[in-house]
Enzyme design. Structure first.
Site, PDB file in Angstrom:
ATOM      1  N   SER A 203      50.667  47.805  35.240  1.00 14.14           N
ATOM      2  CA  SER A 203      49.337  48.378  35.034  1.00 14.14           C
ATOM      3  C   SER A 203      49.334  49.666  34.231  1.00 14.14           C
ATOM      4  O   SER A 203      48.294  50.043  33.691  1.00 14.14           O
ATOM      5  CB  SER A 203      48.670  48.610  36.384  1.00 14.14           C
ATOM      6  OG  SER A 203      49.461  49.449  37.188  1.00 14.14           O
ATOM      7  N   HIS A 231      46.598  42.161  36.932  1.00 16.53           N
ATOM      8  CA  HIS A 231      46.052  42.342  35.577  1.00 16.53           C
ATOM      9  C   HIS A 231      46.137  41.079  34.729  1.00 16.53           C
ATOM     10  O   HIS A 231      45.683  41.069  33.591  1.00 16.53           O
ATOM     11  CB  HIS A 231      46.769  43.498  34.865  1.00 16.53           C
ATOM     12  CG  HIS A 231      46.392  44.822  35.430  1.00 16.53           C
ATOM     13  ND1 HIS A 231      45.352  45.573  34.943  1.00 16.53           N
ATOM     14  CD2 HIS A 231      46.894  45.516  36.487  1.00 16.53           C
ATOM     15  CE1 HIS A 231      45.225  46.675  35.650  1.00 16.53           C
ATOM     16  NE2 HIS A 231      46.155  46.671  36.602  1.00 16.53           N
ATOM     17  N   LYS A 262      39.765  42.915  38.119  1.00 14.75           N
ATOM     18  CA  LYS A 262      40.117  43.075  36.705  1.00 14.75           C
ATOM     19  C   LYS A 262      39.373  42.008  35.878  1.00 14.75           C
ATOM     20  O   LYS A 262      38.190  42.165  35.637  1.00 14.75           O
ATOM     21  CB  LYS A 262      41.640  42.961  36.539  1.00 14.75           C
ATOM     22  CG  LYS A 262      42.417  44.238  36.826  1.00 14.75           C
ATOM     23  CD  LYS A 262      42.425  44.739  38.152  1.00 14.75           C
ATOM     24  CE  LYS A 262      43.275  45.955  38.361  1.00 14.75           C
ATOM     25  NZ  LYS A 262      43.146  46.472  39.717  1.00 14.75           N
TER      26      LYS A 262
HETATM   27  C1  LIG Z   1      49.363  45.983  39.761  1.00 16.35           C
HETATM   28  C2  LIG Z   1      48.207  46.263  40.674  1.00 16.35           C
HETATM   29  N1  LIG Z   1      48.209  45.738  41.910  1.00 16.35           N
HETATM   30  C3  LIG Z   1      47.201  45.968  42.756  1.00 16.35           C
HETATM   31  C4  LIG Z   1      46.113  46.742  42.412  1.00 16.35           C
HETATM   32  C5  LIG Z   1      45.012  46.990  43.386  1.00 16.35           C
HETATM   33  O1  LIG Z   1      43.864  46.316  42.986  1.00 16.35           O
HETATM   34  P1  LIG Z   1      42.367  46.770  43.288  1.00 16.35           P
HETATM   35  O2  LIG Z   1      42.004  47.836  42.302  1.00 16.35           O
HETATM   36  O3  LIG Z   1      41.622  45.515  43.059  1.00 16.35           O
HETATM   37  O4  LIG Z   1      42.293  47.266  44.675  1.00 16.35           O
HETATM   38  C6  LIG Z   1      46.071  47.302  41.144  1.00 16.35           C
HETATM   39  C7  LIG Z   1      44.925  48.140  40.757  1.00 16.35           C
HETATM   40  O5  LIG Z   1      44.741  48.622  39.697  1.00 16.35           O
HETATM   41  C8  LIG Z   1      47.150  47.056  40.248  1.00 16.35           C
HETATM   42  O6  LIG Z   1      47.145  47.594  39.025  1.00 16.35           O
END
Ligand SMILES: Cc1ncc(COP(=O)(O)O)c(C=O)c1O
Length: 417
Positions: A203, A231, A262
């Protein structure tokens, strides 16, 4: 002692200070006050939808910006059919689920989404979480036990690392995307149950996980694999089944996790796998059992987003064309985008103070990119993060590039001189 505020970071304030845990450390408060001009770039208010062009507050006033901050990769957050589906569900199901899925929060819409996600991903079953973070944390902590080992890429998202901490298992790290380093980590704990935790797209760096090679190493060591496709789901792979589809490894991974925040343009998380595993997880993932289910309006919007994501592959094509174009142009300008090969791109600045100063210039010029500071990235990789979407027109991309050329490029030249 009065350390130079410019030399401090969030990593410096993790030690409890004073007698009252409810009192923020005095040094932190001072540091925040000294850096108020930089902190202003965080938590801007968005005054419209997460479209390619939107309006945010800046300097106390509404500011029109080209939006490279939202994860609205396919433009589904503001798609008229998604909005209409959510409207309908508001009438039929009301606003909130009003309970944990286990007791009263499960609706027919939730069940339909579970079934459709399982079918979409070619798994027996799927379960839903009210946040992506909770889904990752709940899955890791719900399945791993104290005697197990989580083997995490050292660029893993905090939700995964926190999941391992909560499970009280042993947590091992390996060098980012490095199969040899993974082999060393796995070799340290042979004989134990081990779970290798990797991501489809990272991310912050915007690079793909080195899936094929890492999975091979895991298999050689008898370890299981968990892929975070936050993502990549819906935005990547011919049919949108993520990086595992793109790299042809779906059959070698038994559990897929992703988010609806996302490419789906909504909120929430999911995990898909075998019926047996998920039946167990439903009882042991605390963020599932002990937290309210996703609002039905959101579930209805996600169902429509899934339908569009499956029936309109041209949205993915547009996303990747935009990402490729933007990458090429950034490279031409000499802007460092690290190892990114996707629609998530760091624009590396390296120096904290310069990044925040440039952040203000960019925002004043109408370009919205996210400031990314340590500890989210290493100190020498402090950057802006730009997310390209299918909604960006060539004119949006070119205008953004012009702004970057006027602001970032002269600074990078000065820095390298
Ligand atoms: C790789 C990754 N896993 C999990 C999450 C958590 O997701 P959420 O924002 O939907 O809570 C994110 C959030 O940006 C992320 O980038």
């Amino acid at each position: 002692m009065n350390p130079d505020p410019a030399k401090l970071s969030l990593g410096n304030f993790l030690v409890g200070e004073g007698l009252d845990p409810l009192q923020a450390p005095a040094m932190f408060t001072k540091w925040m006050e000294a850096g108020a001009w930089a902190v202003e770039l965080y938590e801007p208010e968005m005054l419209a939808t997460a479209d390619a062009r939107t309006t945010i507050t800046y300097d106390g006033k509404p500011q029109s910006v080209i939006n490279f901050c939202s994860y609205n990769y396919l433009g589904l957050a503001n798609h008229p059919e998604v909005i209409a589906a959510a409207h309908d569900a508001l009438t039929t199901h009301g606003l909130g689920a009003c309970g944990s899925p286990m007791l009263s929060g499960m609706t027919d819409l939730h069940r339909e989404l579970e079934r459709k996600m399982a079918k979409f991903l070619g798994r027996e079953d799927a379960m839903l979480f009210n946040s992506g973070f909770g889904g990752a944390l709940g899955t890791i902590s719900g399945l791993l036990r104290k005697s197990d080992v989580a083997v995490l890429d050292n660029r893993s998202h905090l939700s995964l690392r926190d999941g391992a901490t909560l499970s009280r298992c042993r947590a091992e790290k390996f060098e980012h995307n490095d199969p040899a380093s993974l082999a060393v980590s796995l070799g340290r704990n042979m004989g134990k149950r081990q779970l290798v935790v990797i991501e489809g797209i990272y991310s912050m760096d915007g690079d793909f996980g080195n899936l094929e090679k890492l999975i091979t190493v895991a298999e050689e060591h008898g370890a299981s694999v968990f892929i975070d496709e936050a993502h990549s789901t819906l935005a990547c792979g011919e049919h949108g089944r993520g990086a595992a589809e793109k790299f042809g490894v779906e059959d070698r991974v038994r559990l897929t996790y992703g988010t609806f925040s996302k490419a789906f343009g909504a909120l929430g998380g999911f995990v898909a796998g075998s019926k047996e595993t998920l039946r167990y997880l439903r009882f042991y993932a605390h963020p599932y059992v002990y937290s309210c289910a996703l609002p039905p309006v959101v579930v209805a919007g996600i169902l429509q987003a899934l339908e569009i994501g499956q029936s309109q592959p041209e949205l993915r094509t547009k996303l990747w064309e935009n990402a490729d174009y933007f990458h090429r142009q950034l490279r031409g300008l000499g802007i460092d985008t690290g190892n990114s090969t996707t629609y998530v791109m760091p624009l590396v600045i390296g120096d904290r103070e310069r990044m925040y100063r440039l952040g203000h210039e960019l925002r004043a010029r109408g370009l919205w990119v996210a400031p990314v500071d340590y500890p989210a990235v290493p100190n020498d990789r402090i950057c802006f993060r730009a997310c390209v979407t299918a909604l960006h027109t060539r004119a949006d991309l070119d205008e953004a590039l012009n702004i970057l050329e006027d602001t970032l490029v002269p600074n990078l030249i000065a820095q390298n001189a």
